[in-house]
Design a protein around this motif. Structure first.
Motif, mmCIF file in Angstrom:
data_model
loop_
_atom_site.group_PDB
_atom_site.id
_atom_site.type_symbol
_atom_site.label_atom_id
_atom_site.label_comp_id
_atom_site.label_asym_id
_atom_site.label_seq_id
_atom_site.Cartn_x
_atom_site.Cartn_y
_atom_site.Cartn_z
ATOM 1 N N LEU A 161 0.491 -1.306 0.366
ATOM 2 C CA LEU A 161 -0.189 0.215 -0.151
ATOM 3 C C LEU A 161 0.733 1.224 0.166
ATOM 4 N N PHE A 162 1.907 1.093 1.148
ATOM 5 C CA PHE A 162 2.614 2.209 1.117
ATOM 6 C C PHE A 162 3.589 2.328 -0.648
ATOM 7 N N LEU A 163 4.332 1.938 -0.463
ATOM 8 C CA LEU A 163 4.637 2.109 -2.648
ATOM 9 C C LEU A 163 3.748 1.900 -3.615
ATOM 10 N N CYS A 164 2.951 1.328 -3.593
ATOM 11 C CA CYS A 164 1.464 1.627 -4.971
ATOM 12 C C CYS A 164 1.471 2.968 -4.776
ATOM 13 N N GLY A 165 0.718 3.411 -3.323
ATOM 14 C CA GLY A 165 0.189 4.579 -3.145
ATOM 15 C C GLY A 165 1.340 5.827 -3.776
ATOM 16 N N ASN A 166 2.781 5.444 -3.755
ATOM 17 C CA ASN A 166 2.380 6.784 -4.256
ATOM 18 C C ASN A 166 3.542 6.495 -5.610
ATOM 19 N N TRP A 167 3.688 5.533 -6.015
ATOM 20 C CA TRP A 167 3.959 4.862 -7.404
ATOM 21 C C TRP A 167 2.743 5.184 -8.284
ATOM 22 N N LEU A 168 1.009 5.084 -8.239
ATOM 23 C CA LEU A 168 0.326 5.729 -8.541
ATOM 24 C C LEU A 168 0.516 7.570 -8.898
ATOM 25 N N VAL A 169 0.902 7.996 -7.572
ATOM 26 C CA VAL A 169 1.170 9.992 -7.488
ATOM 27 C C VAL A 169 2.153 9.681 -8.702
ATOM 28 N N ARG A 170 3.000 9.759 -8.525
ATOM 29 C CA ARG A 170 4.393 9.493 -9.800
ATOM 30 C C ARG A 170 3.461 9.168 -11.406
ATOM 31 N N GLY A 171 3.281 7.685 -10.867
ATOM 32 C CA GLY A 171 2.283 7.899 -12.262
ATOM 33 C C GLY A 171 1.812 8.346 -12.933
ATOM 34 N N GLY A 172 0.657 8.931 -11.520
ATOM 35 C CA GLY A 172 -0.510 9.663 -12.412
ATOM 36 C C GLY A 172 -0.231 11.028 -12.966
#
Length: 314
Positions: free
Chosen positions: A16-27
């Motif tokens: 959840l931590f990693l993917c939440g940040n990846w979603l923000v970065r990719g978005g």
């Protein structure tokens, strides 16, 4: 209950931590490719990205017959966002409040709490009530964008250049969404097993362990904003996330499946959630030159610690 339950919770946290940040970065990278302004990206991509863990966990919980984890996750996250996260950030970096307009966002947050309390009087968040929440979050975003554009109409819009090619950005978003799905699945399963093993209710586990795990992206975002001296972003991110948690997460969850709510959530947890929100307003005054100092941050953090202690001993 065995070690697998703890491993599921731990791996779920990490995903959840990693993917939440990846979603923000990719978005954000995709928004730059399509020349979406930083304002719109902040109100949509970043706000949704930091709230995505709560959304995935709440939806997963309600479909696995764990509604107390679903509602407890949101209420607990809202308390943790202000008490734990904003309190901890203020202890490290005192937060200056320079935008009186932040009062408008705070009022919207309190409105979301009042509506949630009203809707939960019958201990069920119904389908049509979820629809109202979703319409309200859409209206909030539209009005926020319109208001900001109105105040900056004379300025030239700057679109930052993307730092990632479009295909890797799309891939990052896809991987993030998949990771959020599995992270939510494992966290809910592990947390449910822990509740049984510890002899406590799913509500307690949802409000404490699960809520802390899903609030980690807000902690990372607020610390990053504070380090860059963007203090209004740090406070605004927390308030915006709390609004998203109620309107979008509970709204979407209730649309997918009506949400049964424990009476203790209404009679106890929502009171704590409202009190810490009022404390935040008092600590931000005066809104043009206010400062959430270290001692105020310590009080917010103490409030959260006392709440968790009461949660487990009551």
């Amino acid at each position: 209950m065995d070690v697998n339950s703890y491993l599921l919770v731990l791996v779920g946290f990490v995903l959840l931590f990693l993917c939440g940040n990846w979603l923000v970065r990719g978005g954000v990278e995709l928004s730059r490719h399509f020349h979406v302004s930083p304002l719109v990206a902040g109100l949509t991509v970043v706000a949704f990205g930091t709230s995505a863990p709560e959304l995935f966990v709440s939806v997963k919980a309600v479909f696995t017959e764990s509604p107390d984890i679903s509602i407890g996750n949101v209420v607990g996250s809202n308390i943790a966002n202000i008490g734990l996260i904003l309190g901890a950030v203020a202890i490290i970096f005192p937060l200056a409040v320079r935008k009186p307009s932040i009062l408008n966002d705070w009022l919207v947050m309190i409105l979301s709490y009042a509506l949630l309390f009203l809707f939960l009087i019958n201990e069920v968040l119904e389908f049509y009530e979820g629809l109202i929440f979703v319409f309200l979050i859409a209206g909030y975003i539209v009005l926020s964008v319109w208001s900001s554009r109105k105040h900056s109409a004379k300025s030239v819009e700057v679109f930052p250049d993307p730092t990632m090619k479009i295909l890797p950005a799309v891939g990052l978003v896809i991987v993030a969404v998949l990771g959020l799905y599995f992270g939510a699945d494992w966290l809910v399963k592990g947390a449910s097993d822990l509740a049984i093993g510890w002899g406590v209710s799913e509500r307690v586990v949802g409000i404490s362990i699960v809520a802390f795990g899903t609030s980690v992206p807000e902690l990372a975002t607020s610390l990053a904003a504070a380090l860059k001296k963007e203090m209004d972003i740090s406070i605004g991110n927390i308030i915006g996330s709390n609004i998203f948690n109620v309107f979008s997460i509970l709204g979407v969850t209730a649309i997918l499946k009506p949400l049964q709510v424990s009476p203790r959530v209404i009679s106890s947890d929502m009171i704590w959630m409202t009190v810490v929100a009022v404390l935040l307003l008092l600590f931000m005054l005066p809104l043009r030159n206010g400062v959430i100092s270290r001692w105020k941050g310590a009080l917010l953090l103490l409030f959260y610690i006392v709440y968790i202690w009461v949660l487990f001993v009551s």
